[in-house]
Write a protein that holds these residues in place. Structure first.
Motif, short mmCIF file in Angstrom:
data_model
loop_
_atom_site.label_atom_id
_atom_site.label_comp_id
_atom_site.label_asym_id
_atom_site.label_seq_id
_atom_site.Cartn_x
_atom_site.Cartn_y
_atom_site.Cartn_z
N LEU A 48 7.35 26.11 -15.45
CA LEU A 48 6.44 26.92 -14.63
C LEU A 48 7.10 27.31 -13.31
O LEU A 48 6.94 28.43 -12.84
CB LEU A 48 5.14 26.17 -14.39
CG LEU A 48 4.27 25.95 -15.64
CD1 LEU A 48 3.09 25.05 -15.32
CD2 LEU A 48 3.81 27.27 -16.24
N ILE A 49 7.87 26.39 -12.72
CA ILE A 49 8.61 26.71 -11.49
C ILE A 49 9.63 27.81 -11.78
O ILE A 49 9.78 28.75 -11.00
CB ILE A 49 9.30 25.45 -10.92
CG1 ILE A 49 8.24 24.45 -10.43
CG2 ILE A 49 10.26 25.82 -9.78
CD1 ILE A 49 8.80 23.07 -10.12
N ASP A 50 10.32 27.71 -12.94
CA ASP A 50 11.28 28.75 -13.33
C ASP A 50 10.59 30.10 -13.43
O ASP A 50 11.15 31.12 -12.98
CB ASP A 50 11.92 28.41 -14.68
CG ASP A 50 12.77 27.15 -14.65
OD1 ASP A 50 13.21 26.76 -13.55
OD2 ASP A 50 12.99 26.57 -15.73
N ILE A 51 9.41 30.13 -13.99
CA ILE A 51 8.66 31.38 -14.14
C ILE A 51 8.28 31.93 -12.77
O ILE A 51 8.43 33.12 -12.50
CB ILE A 51 7.42 31.17 -15.03
CG1 ILE A 51 7.87 30.91 -16.48
CG2 ILE A 51 6.47 32.37 -14.96
CD1 ILE A 51 6.77 30.41 -17.40
N VAL A 52 7.80 31.05 -11.88
CA VAL A 52 7.43 31.48 -10.52
C VAL A 52 8.66 32.04 -9.79
O VAL A 52 8.54 33.00 -9.03
CB VAL A 52 6.79 30.32 -9.73
CG1 VAL A 52 6.67 30.63 -8.25
CG2 VAL A 52 5.43 29.97 -10.31
N MET A 53 9.83 31.46 -10.03
CA MET A 53 11.07 31.95 -9.39
C MET A 53 11.61 33.19 -10.08
O MET A 53 12.66 33.70 -9.69
CB MET A 53 12.13 30.84 -9.39
CG MET A 53 11.79 29.68 -8.49
SD MET A 53 13.08 28.42 -8.23
CE MET A 53 14.19 28.56 -9.55
N HIS A 54 10.95 33.66 -11.14
CA HIS A 54 11.36 34.85 -11.89
C HIS A 54 12.74 34.69 -12.52
O HIS A 54 13.52 35.65 -12.59
CB HIS A 54 11.32 36.11 -11.03
CG HIS A 54 9.96 36.39 -10.45
ND1 HIS A 54 8.90 36.83 -11.21
CD2 HIS A 54 9.48 36.24 -9.20
CE1 HIS A 54 7.84 36.97 -10.45
NE2 HIS A 54 8.15 36.61 -9.22
N GLU A 55 13.04 33.48 -12.97
CA GLU A 55 14.31 33.24 -13.67
C GLU A 55 14.15 33.62 -15.14
O GLU A 55 13.05 33.54 -15.70
CB GLU A 55 14.73 31.78 -13.54
CG GLU A 55 15.20 31.40 -12.16
CD GLU A 55 16.36 32.25 -11.68
OE1 GLU A 55 17.31 32.50 -12.44
OE2 GLU A 55 16.31 32.70 -10.51
N LYS A 56 15.24 34.00 -15.74
CA LYS A 56 15.22 34.40 -17.15
C LYS A 56 15.01 33.17 -18.02
O LYS A 56 15.75 32.19 -17.92
CB LYS A 56 16.54 35.08 -17.52
CG LYS A 56 16.57 35.55 -18.96
CD LYS A 56 17.90 36.20 -19.29
CE LYS A 56 17.90 36.58 -20.76
NZ LYS A 56 19.21 37.02 -21.20
#
Length: 157
Positions: free
Chosen positions: A65-73
């Motif tokens: 979820l943190i990865d998604i918030v950071m807009h990471e692939k």
């Protein structure tokens, strides 16, 4: 053709994660030390009602979820890693097919075997080319946001 390719990739991912998880299980089983994420998962297991596999899955989903918030692939490999790896390790921990380690020498041999098996699992998983796991994605995202900080320092943080 596209559907067959996707199924083949997903099979490589799942097989790779299952093999990787066996390597992690061996390292935990060697009883001479564990990686930081595994230490955290084992600590959560010891102090909460969650078992190791569920604690690792919850952590991986939070990190995803943190990865998604950071807009990471992220790809299907990232999602499958988040939901499967900890549970595969828990299955191996529950089955526990290996005898107790007899001491430091056997522990070192088991750790070396675990690292070798993890490398094979990582190769199989990465072969599908469906992104990296949630923790690696987090490291990449933090590395991008801290460009003047060496990636080794970012990883330690």
């Amino acid at each position: 053709m596209e559907r067959a390719r996707l199924i083949k990739e997903w099979i490589w991912i799942v097989v790779g994660l299952a093999v990787f998880a066996m390597g992690v299980h061996l390292i935990i089983r060697a009883d001479i030390g564990v990686a930081p994420w595994d230490c955290l998962g084992l600590g959560i297991e010891k102090h909460t009602p969650l078992n190791y596999g569920l604690s690792m899955t919850v952590m991986s989903i939070v990190i995803l979820l943190i990865d998604i918030v950071m807009h990471e692939k992220i790809g299907m490999g990232t999602v499958l890693d988040a939901v499967l790896t900890g549970n595969f390790i828990q299955i191996y921990n529950d089955i526990d097919p290996f005898p107790e380690t007899a001491g430091l020498a056997s522990g070192i041999i088991i750790v070396a075997a675990g690292l070798f098996i993890m490398a094979i699992g990582q190769f199989l998983y990465m072969r599908a080319g469906n992104c990296c796991g949630p923790r690696d994605t987090l490291l990449i995202g933090l590395g991008k946001r801290l460009p003047k900080t060496p990636i080794g320092v970012v990883e330690i943080m």
